[in-house]
Design a protein around this motif. Structure first.
Motif, mmCIF file in Angstrom:
data_model
loop_
_atom_site.group_PDB
_atom_site.id
_atom_site.type_symbol
_atom_site.label_atom_id
_atom_site.label_comp_id
_atom_site.label_asym_id
_atom_site.label_seq_id
_atom_site.Cartn_x
_atom_site.Cartn_y
_atom_site.Cartn_z
ATOM 1 N N SER A 70 -1.883 2.910 22.760
ATOM 2 C CA SER A 70 -1.158 2.208 23.710
ATOM 3 C C SER A 70 -0.927 0.658 22.442
ATOM 4 O O SER A 70 -0.705 -0.120 23.010
ATOM 5 N N VAL A 71 0.449 0.752 21.884
ATOM 6 C CA VAL A 71 1.167 0.765 21.302
ATOM 7 C C VAL A 71 2.765 0.242 21.194
ATOM 8 O O VAL A 71 3.332 1.068 21.369
ATOM 9 N N ALA A 72 2.677 -1.412 21.557
ATOM 10 C CA ALA A 72 3.887 -1.481 21.870
ATOM 11 C C ALA A 72 5.195 -0.619 20.757
ATOM 12 O O ALA A 72 5.198 -1.753 19.605
ATOM 13 N N MET A 73 6.130 0.002 20.843
ATOM 14 C CA MET A 73 6.735 0.109 19.285
ATOM 15 C C MET A 73 8.262 0.059 20.575
ATOM 16 O O MET A 73 8.667 1.168 21.567
ATOM 17 N N LEU A 74 9.463 0.160 20.623
ATOM 18 C CA LEU A 74 10.801 -0.341 20.404
ATOM 19 C C LEU A 74 11.942 0.694 19.551
ATOM 20 O O LEU A 74 12.025 0.447 18.688
ATOM 21 N N GLY A 101 3.306 8.896 18.817
ATOM 22 C CA GLY A 101 2.324 9.695 19.019
ATOM 23 C C GLY A 101 1.197 8.977 18.569
ATOM 24 O O GLY A 101 0.615 8.920 19.217
ATOM 25 N N GLN A 102 0.863 8.052 17.321
ATOM 26 C CA GLN A 102 0.032 7.608 17.318
ATOM 27 C C GLN A 102 0.094 5.981 18.505
ATOM 28 O O GLN A 102 -1.408 5.898 18.360
ATOM 29 N N ALA A 103 1.129 5.459 18.087
ATOM 30 C CA ALA A 103 1.217 4.577 18.882
ATOM 31 C C ALA A 103 1.085 4.891 20.345
ATOM 32 O O ALA A 103 0.595 3.855 21.572
ATOM 33 N N ARG A 111 3.475 0.810 25.549
ATOM 34 C CA ARG A 111 3.699 2.344 24.970
ATOM 35 C C ARG A 111 4.764 2.247 24.037
ATOM 36 O O ARG A 111 6.269 1.461 24.518
ATOM 37 N N PRO A 112 5.656 3.496 23.394
ATOM 38 C CA PRO A 112 6.714 3.427 23.081
ATOM 39 C C PRO A 112 7.513 3.324 24.053
ATOM 40 O O PRO A 112 7.381 3.593 24.874
ATOM 41 N N VAL A 113 9.135 2.424 23.841
ATOM 42 C CA VAL A 113 10.087 2.698 24.284
ATOM 43 C C VAL A 113 11.193 3.754 23.502
ATOM 44 O O VAL A 113 11.478 2.005 22.679
ATOM 45 N N HIS A 114 12.211 4.683 24.299
ATOM 46 C CA HIS A 114 13.310 5.106 23.406
ATOM 47 C C HIS A 114 14.128 4.617 23.621
ATOM 48 O O HIS A 114 14.336 4.982 25.443
ATOM 49 N N GLY A 150 8.035 13.229 25.336
ATOM 50 C CA GLY A 150 6.334 12.999 25.680
ATOM 51 C C GLY A 150 5.742 12.183 24.966
ATOM 52 O O GLY A 150 4.759 11.775 24.587
ATOM 53 N N VAL A 151 6.871 10.957 23.401
ATOM 54 C CA VAL A 151 5.882 10.647 22.480
ATOM 55 C C VAL A 151 5.715 9.036 23.514
ATOM 56 O O VAL A 151 5.807 8.234 22.660
ATOM 57 N N CYS A 152 6.764 8.660 24.305
ATOM 58 C CA CYS A 152 6.434 7.312 24.834
ATOM 59 C C CYS A 152 7.053 7.474 26.540
ATOM 60 O O CYS A 152 6.511 8.449 27.612
#
Length: 541
Positions: free
Chosen positions: A90-94, A84-86, A155-158, A124-126
């Protein structure tokens, strides 16, 4: 057999992933089979939330996605806060997780770590969440994830692998020699021409730079100098212009002085900023406005049409837009822009409470004692002051969780991630006693990861900011006074060097000694030190 888990690790190597944050579990063993034979470093936090925060700090410093391996069920619910913070920043997170096997997934039969709808919970958070139902889907899904990281708003991707898919053979799938990379979209030429005409004719142009322009410092500086425009930087954009640059305005737009600068601008160019309230209206007084013509450049077309509608919107990369505009606009005589920037910096101090002036004095001490330092913050007093007016040296050297989503517990693990990303730079974490206890166990992770960060810990006996807010609202301050441990003893137990300081004069020597160590250092201080700093801070600009 080359299992899907091994195949995935091999693909990550080809994408240039060098670090994975995660906690092994029975459902992710096959992922670790592939990781063990790779060149990828594994870092073990003490909680999946810590894994996400470490990945966040790593991504902000490197500009590459932070990668996490997470078990199904509780692992995913634990990392949601970090995602959610990322997402908000707008932080890239895999985030690569497992999920129960086909036939068991969402069955309601009580299988280990079962969730009814894990993908729905995470979505909702990716940017997107995808279940990979076959081995053949792994490579295309990774390509789509890295397209998000490189070609649109990061943004994060799951990605979740059912256990039966993770165990399946990938022997028939060849590894590519290289992977395709997407360039960020270039702005429309006609729109750039229109923007260039407006900026050429402007008498008092101004640039508002946001986190979306943090990787475009060279281009933004060149454009600002070309059009002689001050550059007001949001929290995540601090350092785009260096401290000594005459056009740099390292002040929040929530300040009256900065708002006055914006009000006098006849053309405002907003580069990669979402106009979020934590930057532009932190006190929620509704006083932020842009009376002049507004040009918004953003990689996200929907964001351009949120919050404040522009007279001209340009979809594209902020750096590409700044570079193109600089080529289209004739150079303007210099001097007036620097005078406008200097005027706002000279009068901003009137808007800041004495406590914050003292906190800014402490932050200046950190910057001056440790050139090149990365300062990572939790939601805490020094961070609030810094978000108002701290002058960062370089982009991505000042970031924290007191923006957007606004979580607690971010600072320590994010600082570990930042240190892993930049081992040759000092990393200073700013935290309060309340926030630190959200992720206190990550003190062990810093030692284990050989990440000698410096933790500046403010102990005021509880949630001081919330207590002040409750009292001001005439609400009995319940739940805000904490029973704290002996932080120095806890730090020492985890293998940290630990000391308490009582005078601001002792801060710089403590920082220099900490930077020379090969193990982490905890520097504890209380309100007595802040009071002395307050008394010494300048009362005028």
């Amino acid at each position: 057999m080359k299992s899907a888990g091994i195949y995935l690790s091999q693909l990550l190597e080809i994408y240039g992933v060098d670090t994975v944050f995660g906690i092994p579990g029975v459902h992710t063993v096959e992922l670790y089979r592939g990781l063990a034979g790779s060149s990828i470093r594994h870092v073990t936090p003490r909680h999946e939330q810590g894994a996400g925060f470490m990945a966040d700090g790593y991504a902000r410093v490197t500009g590459r996605p932070g990668v996490c391996f997470i078990i199904t069920g509780p692992g995913m619910t634990n990392i949601l806060t970090a995602m959610g913070q990322a997402y908000g920043d707008s932080v890239a997170m895999l985030v690569i997780s497992t999920v129960n096997a086909h036939g068991r997934m969402g069955s309601g039969e009580g299988w280990l770590h079962e969730l009814p709808q894990q993908q729905a919970l995470v979505s909702g958070v990716c940017a997107f969440s995808r279940t990979l139902h076959t081995v053949e889907e792994i490579a295309p899904a990774l390509a789509q994830a890295f397209a998000v990281f490189g070609g649109e708003r990061p943004r994060p991707v799951h990605l979740e692998l059912p256990i039966d898919v993770m165990l399946a053979s990938a022997d028939h799938l060849p590894l590519p020699a290289a992977v395709s990379r997407l360039a960020r979209p270039s702005p429309n030429a006609a729109s750039l021409d229109e923007a260039a005409r407006w900026l050429t004719a402007a008498r008092t142009p101004l640039i508002l730079a946001g986190g979306g322009a943090a990787r475009a410092a060279v281009e933004v500086r060149a454009l600002a100098e070309r059009i002689d425009a001050p550059v007001a930087m949001t929290i995540n954009a601090r350092g785009i212009l260096p401290p000594e640059h005459p056009l740099g305005v390292h002040l929040t737009a929530s300040l009256r002085a900065t708002r006055e600068l914006i009000a006098e601008a006849d053309v405002v160019l907003a580069l990669g900023t979402e106009f979020g309230s934590t930057d532009y209206d932190f006190n929620v007084d509704g006083g932020f406005a842009i009376p002049g013509q507004l040009i918004r450049v953003d990689i996200d077309p929907r964001q351009i049409m949120r919050t404040i509608l522009p007279q001209l919107g340009i979809v594209g990369d902020a750096g590409a837009a700044a570079r193109a505009l600089a080529a289209l606009i004739p150079p303007r005589p210099r001097g007036a822009g620097a005078a406008r920037a200097e005027a706002v910096k000279a009068r901003y101090i009137r808007d800041i409470a004495p406590d914050m002036r003292g906190d800014l004095l402490l932050l200046d001490t950190v910057r001056e004692a440790l050139p090149g330092a990365i300062i990572v913050g939790d939601s805490t007093q020094l961070v609030y002051a810094g978000n108002i007016a701290f002058v960062a040296e370089t982009p991505s050297s000042w970031f924290n969780s007191a923006t957007g989503y606004g979580t607690l517990g971010y600072g320590l693990p994010a600082g570990i991630g930042a240190k892993i990303a930049a081992p040759d730079r000092p990393v200073v974490v700013l935290s309060g006693d309340g926030g630190l206890q959200f992720t206190l166990a990550e003190l062990a992770s810093a030692v284990e990861a050989q990440a000698p960060i410096i933790l500046l810990l403010h102990d005021n006996g509880g949630y001081g900011e919330i207590k002040f807010y409750m009292t001001a609202a005439q609400v009995a301050p319940l739940g805000v006074d904490l029973v704290n441990p002996d932080f120095l003893a806890v730090g020492a137990a985890f293998g940290w060097a630990a000391q308490r300081i009582h005078d601001p004069d002792h801060l710089a020597p403590a920082l220099l000694a900490a930077a020379a160590r090969t193990r982490p250092t905890l520097i504890l201080f209380g309100d007595d030190l802040r009071q002395i700093a307050r008394e010494r801070a300048p009362a005028s600009g």
